[in-house]
Design a protein around this motif. Structure first.
Motif, mmCIF file in Angstrom:
data_model
loop_
_atom_site.group_PDB
_atom_site.id
_atom_site.type_symbol
_atom_site.label_atom_id
_atom_site.label_comp_id
_atom_site.label_asym_id
_atom_site.label_seq_id
_atom_site.Cartn_x
_atom_site.Cartn_y
_atom_site.Cartn_z
ATOM 1 N N ALA A 192 0.830 -1.207 0.000
ATOM 2 C CA ALA A 192 0.000 0.000 0.000
ATOM 3 C C ALA A 192 0.865 1.257 0.000
ATOM 4 C CB ALA A 192 -0.924 0.006 1.209
ATOM 5 N N LEU A 193 2.071 1.151 0.564
ATOM 6 C CA LEU A 193 2.915 2.329 0.743
ATOM 7 C C LEU A 193 3.957 2.487 -0.355
ATOM 8 C CD1 LEU A 193 3.426 2.029 4.612
ATOM 9 C CD2 LEU A 193 2.124 3.816 3.415
ATOM 10 N N GLY A 194 4.005 1.539 -1.266
ATOM 11 C CA GLY A 194 5.003 1.606 -2.315
ATOM 12 C C GLY A 194 6.412 1.412 -1.767
ATOM 13 N N LEU A 195 6.534 0.607 -0.703
ATOM 14 C CA LEU A 195 7.839 0.338 -0.085
ATOM 15 C C LEU A 195 8.086 -1.167 -0.077
ATOM 16 C CD1 LEU A 195 7.388 2.661 3.029
ATOM 17 C CD2 LEU A 195 8.779 3.154 1.003
ATOM 18 N N THR A 196 9.254 -1.566 0.392
ATOM 19 C CA THR A 196 9.511 -2.988 0.571
ATOM 20 C C THR A 196 9.141 -3.378 2.000
ATOM 21 O OG1 THR A 196 11.763 -2.502 1.260
ATOM 22 C CG2 THR A 196 11.413 -3.046 -1.059
ATOM 23 N N PRO A 197 8.816 -4.646 2.224
ATOM 24 C CA PRO A 197 8.486 -5.086 3.579
ATOM 25 C C PRO A 197 9.595 -4.757 4.569
ATOM 26 C CG PRO A 197 7.915 -6.778 1.992
ATOM 27 C CD PRO A 197 8.630 -5.712 1.226
ATOM 28 N N VAL A 198 10.818 -4.933 4.152
ATOM 29 C CA VAL A 198 11.946 -4.657 5.044
ATOM 30 C C VAL A 198 11.932 -3.197 5.499
ATOM 31 C CG1 VAL A 198 14.455 -4.487 5.202
ATOM 32 C CG2 VAL A 198 13.406 -6.486 4.119
ATOM 33 N N HIS A 199 11.691 -2.316 4.545
ATOM 34 C CA HIS A 199 11.741 -0.906 4.923
ATOM 35 C C HIS A 199 10.522 -0.500 5.744
ATOM 36 C CE1 HIS A 199 13.872 2.821 4.696
ATOM 37 N NE2 HIS A 199 12.741 3.463 4.446
ATOM 38 N N VAL A 200 9.388 -1.119 5.494
ATOM 39 C CA VAL A 200 8.218 -0.868 6.334
ATOM 40 C C VAL A 200 8.536 -1.261 7.765
ATOM 41 C CG1 VAL A 200 5.895 -1.700 6.864
ATOM 42 C CG2 VAL A 200 6.483 -1.042 4.526
ATOM 43 N N ASN A 201 9.178 -2.392 7.914
ATOM 44 C CA ASN A 201 9.557 -2.859 9.246
ATOM 45 C C ASN A 201 10.422 -1.820 9.954
ATOM 46 O OD1 ASN A 201 11.526 -4.286 11.156
ATOM 47 N ND2 ASN A 201 9.937 -5.836 10.832
ATOM 48 N N ARG A 202 11.423 -1.323 9.283
ATOM 49 C CA ARG A 202 12.293 -0.313 9.897
ATOM 50 C C ARG A 202 11.523 0.963 10.215
ATOM 51 N NH1 ARG A 202 17.311 -2.381 6.481
ATOM 52 N NH2 ARG A 202 16.272 -1.754 4.583
ATOM 53 N N LEU A 204 8.305 1.280 10.853
ATOM 54 C CA LEU A 204 7.424 1.066 11.998
ATOM 55 C C LEU A 204 8.217 1.107 13.301
ATOM 56 C CD1 LEU A 204 5.183 -1.789 10.563
ATOM 57 C CD2 LEU A 204 4.452 0.539 11.137
ATOM 58 N N GLN A 205 9.413 0.544 13.257
ATOM 59 C CA GLN A 205 10.240 0.589 14.464
ATOM 60 C C GLN A 205 10.597 2.028 14.822
ATOM 61 O OE1 GLN A 205 13.521 -2.283 14.746
ATOM 62 N NE2 GLN A 205 12.519 -3.353 13.052
ATOM 63 N N HIS A 206 10.825 2.802 13.802
ATOM 64 C CA HIS A 206 11.125 4.208 14.000
ATOM 65 C C HIS A 206 9.932 4.915 14.654
ATOM 66 C CE1 HIS A 206 12.938 8.082 11.989
ATOM 67 N NE2 HIS A 206 12.951 8.129 13.302
ATOM 68 N N LEU A 207 8.735 4.658 14.133
ATOM 69 C CA LEU A 207 7.523 5.259 14.704
ATOM 70 C C LEU A 207 7.324 4.790 16.146
ATOM 71 C CD1 LEU A 207 5.115 4.876 11.630
ATOM 72 C CD2 LEU A 207 5.745 7.047 12.716
ATOM 73 N N ARG A 208 7.631 3.527 16.402
ATOM 74 C CA ARG A 208 7.491 2.972 17.737
ATOM 75 C C ARG A 208 8.510 3.627 18.678
ATOM 76 N NH1 ARG A 208 8.471 -2.992 17.181
ATOM 77 N NH2 ARG A 208 7.272 -2.684 15.251
ATOM 78 N N ALA A 209 9.754 3.714 18.202
ATOM 79 C CA ALA A 209 10.820 4.284 19.019
ATOM 80 C C ALA A 209 10.500 5.732 19.391
ATOM 81 C CB ALA A 209 12.146 4.216 18.260
ATOM 82 N N ASN A 210 9.815 6.433 18.505
ATOM 83 C CA ASN A 210 9.458 7.830 18.784
ATOM 84 C C ASN A 210 8.204 7.944 19.642
ATOM 85 O OD1 ASN A 210 11.654 8.634 17.331
ATOM 86 N ND2 ASN A 210 10.494 9.287 15.525
ATOM 87 N N GLY A 211 7.678 6.788 20.075
ATOM 88 C CA GLY A 211 6.534 6.827 20.972
ATOM 89 C C GLY A 211 5.220 7.182 20.300
ATOM 90 N N LEU A 212 5.164 7.067 18.968
ATOM 91 C CA LEU A 212 3.928 7.444 18.271
ATOM 92 C C LEU A 212 2.922 6.307 18.244
ATOM 93 C CD1 LEU A 212 5.273 9.543 15.271
ATOM 94 C CD2 LEU A 212 4.838 10.202 17.630
#
Lengths: 246, 246
Positions: A192-202, A204-212
């Motif tokens: 849906a995002l026009g990205l690779t699964p690997v990069h989506v994973n990273r 999401l971790q970024h969003l998680r790490a930022n407390g969002l």
DNA sequence: CGGAATGTTGACCACTGTCAAGAGCGGTGG
DNA sequence: CCACCGCTCTTGACAGTGGTCAACATTCCG
């Protein structure tokens, strides 16, 4: 009147009433539409690209995606649909599907013959107008997706999609606060995002790490809604009646 | 009947007739729509994001783009419109614009009050259906753009857009063979393709070096149409009635 | 309990972006 | 008619976002 009829009413009629007022008469005609309720398992294709379907569907339960492929395996999810949405509506006037619609979860749908739907729009100009309006809003959402894919970074883009889904589920009462079930895989998000699964994973971790956000047990929890909106540059105006006031 | 009236008929009525049959009566009602013909210079905004316009327009001559911005200067062109297209149609039912519409060349338009357009659709259900159909095709084009931005490389993506424009201009008789006027800048192309102007420049050189296109004097010449289609993965099915059979 | 699907991580790579400078082109005014 | 100015196009060096590949961990589900 059994439970399924109630779901049908809750979903389709509530949806149309968010788009504009319905007369008693129109409500009854909608309730009397010939329809068959059916369930399909995850991954089942409700419509397939290129086919001329004889019916459309109202999604009653579950989550589906509309997607387009290019021969070599690459594919792009162009929209998600949630309960209340009408699937394959375009085929009524266009005759054939330019994309597939696939079940992301087990789904429950009401199947309505195109002929019956067409006849109903002939009888009720107001209903035609509501459905046209629905198509116009859908087009507005596509435009936002074009912007999202064309001009936002992976981080912003992911945040934006999560905001959109939150707002739309909220409008139909399927979220609690800013948390909602998101029973899809990261690979599907990637499509849906026009990205690779690997990069989506990273990302999401970024969003998680930022407390969002948090995302566990197929449940997405927005930990900081204002910050998520901010990161996404999210303005729900483009959703028109699809979104509750945020 | 002066020349401008003929342009109006040629453009709007020809467009609607490609979408489906019109009765004599409907044709006359369309001809009798109250309208003001006006010209605007390059870069003039015909509609601005967020505004609730009191009228829609029929593009008679020139090229416009529909575009959305995110505060910081980034912007995305989400569609191009060519003569015959109706501009701001969504605002009739949605009330406000979620994007701007700007002139890429000097344009000539017919301005039609929304009230008149609404009244006409109330009187002619068939016209409503044609306009709905137009909206459905527009949505199909947006879906293809989502795919284009999400899953195609800069090279494929650029080729695809050039194919789309060729097909659409061909359908309204504004191309010769597969060559057509493309009076826009590379920066504008970049905003449509989700790329930077620099990279668009390199990509165009690549297409040129491969013998697929030439682009001089604001005229795009397709040197090898089969190869361009092939490079783009272009299938005009998504354009429905907007495209002539290729 | 076991196998397949999904999620996670790291190393490396390439497509596309950024910055900056110069060339070409077209319009305008003297 | 020419000179100038600004916009657009072009080019090069460099940087970074996101892709690729591969291995391993985890979860889901039969």
């Amino acid at each position: 009147m059994d439970r399924l009829v109630n779901i049908y009413e809750d979903r389709l009629i509530a949806k149309l009433e968010r788009l504009g007022p319905l007369s008693e008469d129109e409500r009854h005609l909608l309730q009397d539409l010939p329809r068959t309720e059916t369930s399909f398992p995850t991954r089942h294709d409700l419509f397939r690209e290129g086919e001329p379907p004889p019916h459309c569907m109202v999604l009653l339960e579950g989550l589906v995606c509309r997607c387009k492929g290019i021969g070599d395996g690459r594919r792009q999810i162009v929209a998600f649909n949630i309960p209340g949405d009408i699937l394959g509506l375009a085929s009524i006037l266009l005759g054939r599907m330019d994309h597939s619609i696939g079940a992301l979860t087990p789904v429950h749908v009401a199947i309505i013959p195109n002929a019956a739907m067409l006849a109903l729009t002939e009888r009720c100009p107001n209903l035609t107008r509501l459905l046209w309006r629905e198509t116009l809003i859908e087009a507005a959402v596509f435009r936002e997706w074009v912007l999202n894919l064309g001009r936002r970074s992976a981080y912003e883009r992911t945040a934006h999609l999560l905001c959109e889904i939150s707002s739309r589920l909220h409008a139909i009462g399927l979220s609690r606060g800013h948390s909602y079930p998101l029973p899809i895989t990261q690979a599907e998000l990637a499509d849906a995002l026009g990205l690779t699964p690997v990069h989506v994973n990273r990302t999401l971790q970024h969003l998680r790490a930022n407390g969002l956000i948090e995302w566990r047990h197929r449940m997405l929890v927005v930990r900081n809604w204002p910050a998520l909106k901010e990161a996404a540059g999210f303005d729900p105006a483009y959703l028109y009646e699809l979104a509750a006031a945020a």
